[in-house]
Design a protein around this motif. Structure first.
Motif, PDB file in Angstrom:
ATOM      1  N   PHE A   1       0.862  -1.177   0.000  1.00 25.59           N
ATOM      2  CA  PHE A   1       0.000   0.000   0.000  1.00 25.59           C
ATOM      3  C   PHE A   1       0.896   1.223   0.000  1.00 25.59           C
ATOM      4  CE2 PHE A   1      -3.196  -2.926   1.518  1.00 25.59           C
ATOM      5  CZ  PHE A   1      -4.399  -2.399   1.062  1.00 25.59           C
ATOM      6  N   LYS A   2       0.454   2.268  -0.685  1.00 29.40           N
ATOM      7  CA  LYS A   2       1.151   3.550  -0.638  1.00 29.40           C
ATOM      8  C   LYS A   2       0.604   4.334   0.547  1.00 29.40           C
ATOM      9  CE  LYS A   2       1.755   3.859  -5.606  1.00 29.40           C
ATOM     10  NZ  LYS A   2       0.927   3.979  -6.788  1.00 29.40           N
ATOM     11  N   PRO A   3       1.403   5.225   1.129  1.00 29.73           N
ATOM     12  CA  PRO A   3       0.884   6.038   2.237  1.00 29.73           C
ATOM     13  C   PRO A   3      -0.415   6.774   1.884  1.00 29.73           C
ATOM     14  CG  PRO A   3       3.255   6.266   2.111  1.00 29.73           C
ATOM     15  CD  PRO A   3       2.824   5.467   0.897  1.00 29.73           C
ATOM     16  N   SER A   4      -0.553   7.200   0.637  1.00 27.52           N
ATOM     17  CA  SER A   4      -1.774   7.910   0.235  1.00 27.52           C
ATOM     18  C   SER A   4      -3.008   7.002   0.257  1.00 27.52           C
ATOM     19  CB  SER A   4      -1.608   8.514  -1.162  1.00 27.52           C
ATOM     20  OG  SER A   4      -1.344   7.499  -2.116  1.00 27.52           O
ATOM     21  N   GLN A   5      -2.807   5.678   0.243  1.00 25.59           N
ATOM     22  CA  GLN A   5      -3.928   4.733   0.267  1.00 25.59           C
ATOM     23  C   GLN A   5      -4.379   4.391   1.685  1.00 25.59           C
ATOM     24  OE1 GLN A   5      -1.741   1.773  -2.189  1.00 25.59           O
ATOM     25  NE2 GLN A   5      -3.601   1.732  -3.439  1.00 25.59           N
ATOM     26  N   VAL A   6      -3.565   4.755   2.686  1.00 32.56           N
ATOM     27  CA  VAL A   6      -3.861   4.358   4.068  1.00 32.56           C
ATOM     28  C   VAL A   6      -4.038   5.572   4.989  1.00 32.56           C
ATOM     29  CG1 VAL A   6      -2.801   2.076   3.854  1.00 32.56           C
ATOM     30  CG2 VAL A   6      -1.390   4.013   4.563  1.00 32.56           C
ATOM     31  N   VAL A   7      -4.408   6.704   4.391  1.00 33.60           N
ATOM     32  CA  VAL A   7      -4.612   7.932   5.168  1.00 33.60           C
ATOM     33  C   VAL A   7      -5.805   7.790   6.109  1.00 33.60           C
ATOM     34  CG1 VAL A   7      -5.263  10.369   5.008  1.00 33.60           C
ATOM     35  CG2 VAL A   7      -3.501   9.445   3.492  1.00 33.60           C
ATOM     36  N   ASN A   8      -6.880   7.192   5.606  1.00 30.13           N
ATOM     37  CA  ASN A   8      -8.108   7.077   6.394  1.00 30.13           C
ATOM     38  C   ASN A   8      -8.200   5.740   7.119  1.00 30.13           C
ATOM     39  OD1 ASN A   8      -9.082   9.634   5.501  1.00 30.13           O
ATOM     40  ND2 ASN A   8      -9.613   8.665   3.553  1.00 30.13           N
ATOM     41  N   ILE A   9      -8.945   5.738   8.205  1.00 34.59           N
ATOM     42  CA  ILE A   9      -9.160   4.516   8.986  1.00 34.59           C
ATOM     43  C   ILE A   9      -9.732   3.438   8.066  1.00 34.59           C
ATOM     44  CG2 ILE A   9     -10.605   3.506  10.798  1.00 34.59           C
ATOM     45  CD1 ILE A   9     -10.414   6.126  12.302  1.00 34.59           C
ATOM     46  N   PRO A  10      -9.183   2.219   8.139  1.00 36.84           N
ATOM     47  CA  PRO A  10      -9.716   1.152   7.295  1.00 36.84           C
ATOM     48  C   PRO A  10     -11.042   0.616   7.838  1.00 36.84           C
ATOM     49  CG  PRO A  10      -8.052   0.272   8.746  1.00 36.84           C
ATOM     50  CD  PRO A  10      -8.063   1.769   8.969  1.00 36.84           C
ATOM     51  N   ARG A  11     -11.771  -0.060   6.962  1.00 37.13           N
ATOM     52  CA  ARG A  11     -12.935  -0.819   7.412  1.00 37.13           C
ATOM     53  C   ARG A  11     -12.409  -2.163   7.901  1.00 37.13           C
ATOM     54  NH1 ARG A  11     -15.659  -1.436   2.862  1.00 37.13           N
ATOM     55  NH2 ARG A  11     -15.774  -3.692   2.709  1.00 37.13           N
ATOM     56  N   VAL A  12     -12.816  -2.568   9.075  1.00 35.28           N
ATOM     57  CA  VAL A  12     -12.348  -3.820   9.660  1.00 35.28           C
ATOM     58  C   VAL A  12     -13.559  -4.690   9.963  1.00 35.28           C
ATOM     59  CG1 VAL A  12     -11.121  -4.881  11.594  1.00 35.28           C
ATOM     60  CG2 VAL A  12     -10.325  -2.696  10.675  1.00 35.28           C
ATOM     61  N   GLU A  13     -13.549  -5.921   9.454  1.00 34.63           N
ATOM     62  CA  GLU A  13     -14.644  -6.865   9.686  1.00 34.63           C
ATOM     63  C   GLU A  13     -14.112  -8.045  10.474  1.00 34.63           C
ATOM     64  OE1 GLU A  13     -15.943  -7.830   5.742  1.00 34.63           O
ATOM     65  OE2 GLU A  13     -16.635  -5.783   5.342  1.00 34.63           O
ATOM     66  N   ILE A  14     -14.835  -8.375  11.543  1.00 37.58           N
ATOM     67  CA  ILE A  14     -14.403  -9.432  12.450  1.00 37.58           C
ATOM     68  C   ILE A  14     -15.429 -10.553  12.452  1.00 37.58           C
ATOM     69  CG2 ILE A  14     -13.971  -9.963  14.889  1.00 37.58           C
ATOM     70  CD1 ILE A  14     -12.904  -7.041  15.055  1.00 37.58           C
ATOM     71  N   GLY A  15     -14.936 -11.770  12.411  1.00 39.93           N
ATOM     72  CA  GLY A  15     -15.815 -12.940  12.427  1.00 39.93           C
ATOM     73  C   GLY A  15     -16.240 -13.303  13.839  1.00 39.93           C
ATOM     74  N   GLY A  16     -16.408 -14.588  14.054  1.00 38.02           N
ATOM     75  CA  GLY A  16     -16.883 -15.070  15.349  1.00 38.02           C
ATOM     76  C   GLY A  16     -18.367 -15.325  15.284  1.00 38.02           C
ATOM     77  N   ASP A  17     -18.895 -15.939  16.333  1.00 35.42           N
ATOM     78  CA  ASP A  17     -20.324 -16.233  16.317  1.00 35.42           C
ATOM     79  C   ASP A  17     -21.001 -15.936  17.648  1.00 35.42           C
ATOM     80  OD1 ASP A  17     -19.201 -18.291  17.758  1.00 35.42           O
ATOM     81  OD2 ASP A  17     -19.607 -19.816  16.244  1.00 35.42           O
ATOM     82  N   ASP A  18     -20.227 -15.702  18.696  1.00 30.74           N
ATOM     83  CA  ASP A  18     -20.808 -15.417  20.002  1.00 30.74           C
ATOM     84  C   ASP A  18     -20.835 -13.905  20.212  1.00 30.74           C
ATOM     85  OD1 ASP A  18     -21.561 -15.126  22.614  1.00 30.74           O
ATOM     86  OD2 ASP A  18     -20.129 -16.571  23.415  1.00 30.74           O
ATOM     87  N   LEU A  19     -22.018 -13.326  20.193  1.00 31.53           N
ATOM     88  CA  LEU A  19     -22.147 -11.874  20.298  1.00 31.53           C
ATOM     89  C   LEU A  19     -21.732 -11.341  21.668  1.00 31.53           C
ATOM     90  CD1 LEU A  19     -25.477 -11.394  18.343  1.00 31.53           C
ATOM     91  CD2 LEU A  19     -23.147 -11.057  17.543  1.00 31.53           C
ATOM     92  N   ARG A  20     -21.516 -12.224  22.621  1.00 35.39           N
ATOM     93  CA  ARG A  20     -21.064 -11.776  23.947  1.00 35.39           C
ATOM     94  C   ARG A  20     -19.541 -11.750  24.037  1.00 35.39           C
ATOM     95  NH1 ARG A  20     -24.522 -16.361  26.501  1.00 35.39           N
ATOM     96  NH2 ARG A  20     -23.239 -17.243  24.886  1.00 35.39           N
ATOM     97  N   THR A  21     -18.873 -12.059  22.920  1.00 36.31           N
ATOM     98  CA  THR A  21     -17.415 -12.055  22.885  1.00 36.31           C
ATOM     99  C   THR A  21     -16.935 -10.716  22.326  1.00 36.31           C
ATOM    100  OG1 THR A  21     -17.400 -14.435  22.512  1.00 36.31           O
ATOM    101  CG2 THR A  21     -15.374 -13.250  21.991  1.00 36.31           C
ATOM    102  N   PHE A  22     -15.876 -10.177  22.953  1.00 33.23           N
ATOM    103  CA  PHE A  22     -15.322  -8.897  22.524  1.00 33.23           C
ATOM    104  C   PHE A  22     -13.854  -9.063  22.150  1.00 33.23           C
ATOM    105  CE2 PHE A  22     -18.978  -7.902  25.057  1.00 33.23           C
ATOM    106  CZ  PHE A  22     -19.605  -6.913  24.335  1.00 33.23           C
ATOM    107  N   TYR A  23     -13.407  -8.198  21.241  1.00 38.24           N
ATOM    108  CA  TYR A  23     -12.056  -8.296  20.713  1.00 38.24           C
ATOM    109  C   TYR A  23     -11.311  -6.967  20.823  1.00 38.24           C
ATOM    110  CZ  TYR A  23     -13.713 -12.687  18.863  1.00 38.24           C
ATOM    111  OH  TYR A  23     -14.224 -13.957  18.761  1.00 38.24           O
ATOM    112  N   THR A  24      -9.984  -7.081  20.827  1.00 40.87           N
ATOM    113  CA  THR A  24      -9.087  -5.927  20.789  1.00 40.87           C
ATOM    114  C   THR A  24      -8.292  -6.005  19.498  1.00 40.87           C
ATOM    115  OG1 THR A  24      -8.865  -5.710  23.182  1.00 40.87           O
ATOM    116  CG2 THR A  24      -7.046  -4.874  21.864  1.00 40.87           C
ATOM    117  N   LEU A  25      -8.214  -4.869  18.791  1.00 44.25           N
ATOM    118  CA  LEU A  25      -7.450  -4.785  17.548  1.00 44.25           C
ATOM    119  C   LEU A  25      -6.283  -3.833  17.754  1.00 44.25           C
ATOM    120  CD1 LEU A  25      -7.376  -5.485  14.445  1.00 44.25           C
ATOM    121  CD2 LEU A  25      -8.528  -3.277  14.120  1.00 44.25           C
TER     122      LEU A  25
END
Length: 174
Positions: free
Chosen positions: A42-66
């Protein structure tokens, strides 16, 4: 996948940033319309804005740290600031994305000045909600120590991309 062909091993993410782990959750990171795949550019100009991040899993009571770190700061030949913390989001519910979590260290877009830098997204499963807090610094952040401090265990997913200064922004060109 055999360890010798694992892109995280080949790219030295395993070793420099993480211990070997087994991926157990889906993690997609998208800048604009381009998805991050291990080792892609990626070029720096392509990563200026916050990316969209999609997380899997199936238990809605589970939380994650990125976590997003640069293990090559300020330069790959002298990574004296390893790891530089670019982003930290906690309390992300399973099956959602980082925008649903708490941004505890705001996104700082990658701007490498020397060499090719690796930028590593690491996802951890939290023990509970509101159990992970921001460190007081970005330089010399240590993902392994951070995970140990908050009992996060091994990562559940990771992906990285390469980024280098765009040509034409000063310096000599060959």
């Amino acid at each position: 996948m055999p360890r010798d062909r694992d892109p995280l091993v080949v790219g030295r993410v395993i070793g420099d940033v993480l211990e070997p782990f087994t991926r157990s959750i889906g993690l997609r990171v998208i800048f604009g319309n381009k998805e991050v795949n291990n080792g892609c550019e990626f070029k720096p100009s392509q990563v200026v804005n916050i990316p969209r991040v999609e997380i899997g899993g199936d238990d809605l009571r589970t939380f994650y740290t990125l976590v997003l770190v640069d293990p090559d700061a300020p330069s790959p030949s002298d990574p004296s600031l390893r790891e530089y913390l670019h982003w930290l989001v906690t309390d992300i519910p399973a099956t959602t994305g980082a925008s649903f979590g708490q941004e505890v260290v705001c996104y700082e877009n990658p701007r490498p000045s020397m060499g090719i830098h690796r930028f590593v997204f690491i996802l951890f499963r939290q023990l509970g909600r509101q159990t992970v807090y921001a460190p007081g610094w970005r330089q010399n952040f240590n993902t392994k120590d951070f995970a140990e401090l908050y009992n996060l265990g091994s990562p559940v997913a990771a992906v990285y991309f390469n980024c280098q200064r765009e040509s034409g922004t000063g310096g000599r060109r060959r």
